[in-house]
Design an enzyme around this catalytic site. Structure first.
Site, PDB file in Angstrom:
ATOM      1  CB  CYS A  28       5.014  12.840 -21.018  1.00 27.35           C
ATOM      2  SG  CYS A  28       3.964  13.948 -21.967  1.00 27.35           S
ATOM      3  CD  GLU A  29      -0.947   9.368 -24.204  1.00 27.29           C
ATOM      4  OE1 GLU A  29      -1.977   9.923 -24.592  1.00 27.29           O
ATOM      5  OE2 GLU A  29      -0.893   8.162 -23.891  1.00 27.29           O
ATOM      6  CG  HIS A  30       0.653  14.714 -24.559  1.00 27.61           C
ATOM      7  ND1 HIS A  30       0.091  15.105 -23.368  1.00 27.61           N
ATOM      8  CD2 HIS A  30      -0.318  14.066 -25.242  1.00 27.61           C
ATOM      9  CE1 HIS A  30      -1.181  14.734 -23.342  1.00 27.61           C
ATOM     10  NE2 HIS A  30      -1.445  14.101 -24.456  1.00 27.61           N
ATOM     11  CG  HIS A  31       5.948  16.800 -24.641  1.00 24.16           C
ATOM     12  ND1 HIS A  31       4.961  16.970 -23.690  1.00 24.16           N
ATOM     13  CD2 HIS A  31       5.802  17.813 -25.524  1.00 24.16           C
ATOM     14  CE1 HIS A  31       4.259  18.054 -23.983  1.00 24.16           C
ATOM     15  NE2 HIS A  31       4.738  18.578 -25.098  1.00 24.16           N
ATOM     16  CG  HIS A  80       4.244  15.612 -15.475  1.00 20.29           C
ATOM     17  ND1 HIS A  80       3.622  14.700 -16.289  1.00 20.29           N
ATOM     18  CD2 HIS A  80       3.631  15.513 -14.267  1.00 20.29           C
ATOM     19  CE1 HIS A  80       2.675  14.084 -15.618  1.00 20.29           C
ATOM     20  NE2 HIS A  80       2.655  14.558 -14.384  1.00 20.29           N
ATOM     21  CD  GLN A  99       0.215  12.756 -12.055  1.00 21.10           C
ATOM     22  OE1 GLN A  99       1.138  13.429 -12.516  1.00 21.10           O
ATOM     23  NE2 GLN A  99      -0.300  13.001 -10.872  1.00 21.10           N
ATOM     24  CB  CYS A 102       6.527  17.614 -20.771  1.00 22.35           C
ATOM     25  SG  CYS A 102       5.142  17.165 -19.729  1.00 22.35           S
TER      26      CYS A 102
END
Length: 188
Positions: free
Chosen positions: A78-81, A148, A120, A150
């Site tokens: 995940c590019e956010h976390h 996910h 995704q 996250c």
């Protein structure tokens, strides 16, 4: 170009110190190096072009019926976390003018796209777009199901929840019968 492992080793050491750990403790001494090597592996898709996998064609076959490759496992981050998400992808396409590719090539496209900091939704959309651009089929449908971390390990903490995304192009956009037939073939 590969990842800068020296920079990653330093950053991991700094993170360990920032969370109150001792990076020189026996169990952590090799961690910065292990993480650097892991990042080189799990983000190798940043340095690859997924289109290259679709250059192999079998034009002599003249097959113009649905081709389905389902349950393609993938792992991404995940590019956010920067925590993992993983699942399976399903690809359906209808070749046009005999532009048929090897089945493993579709799985390699998914793998290459997934091996980068990712969303995704982007894996799903980019896979469909690349297949349309490179193979120029009558249509393509890509469905991705994933869990996910996250959402499992942090935040809402809902282990086992799955996210399903889809991208439909060509004939699958406009023909409800073709779309439902494809969905039935991948058991959704």
């Amino acid at each position: 170009m590969a990842v800068d492992q020296a920079k990653i080793r330093k950053a991991v050491r700094d993170i360990l110190e920032a969370i109150g750990e001792d990076p020189d403790r026996e169990g952590l001494v090799g961690t910065p190096d292990r993480v650097a090597r892991m990042y080189d592996e799990i983000f190798c898709g940043l340095h690859q072009d997924p289109r290259e996998h679709l250059k192999v064609l079998f034009a002599d076959e003249k097959h113009e019926e649905m081709v389905v490759v389902k349950d393609i496992p993938f792992y991404s981050s995940c590019e956010h976390h920067l925590v993992p998400f993983f699942g399976k992808a399903h690809v359906v396409y209808i070749p046009k003018d005999g532009r048929l590719t090897g089945l493993s090539k579709l799985a390699r496209v998914i793998e290459t796209i997934a091996k980068r900091p990712q969303l995704q939704e982007r894996i799903t959309k980019d896979t469909a777009n690349i297949i349309m651009e490179e193979l120029r089929p009558y249509g393509v449908m890509v469905v991705v199901e994933a869990e996910h971390m996250c959402m499992t390990m942090r935040g809402v903490k809902k282990p086992g929840s799955k996210t399903v995304t889809s991208a439909v192009r060509g004939v699958f956009e406009n023909d409800a019968l073709a779309r439902s037939e494809a969905m039935a073939l991948i058991n959704l």
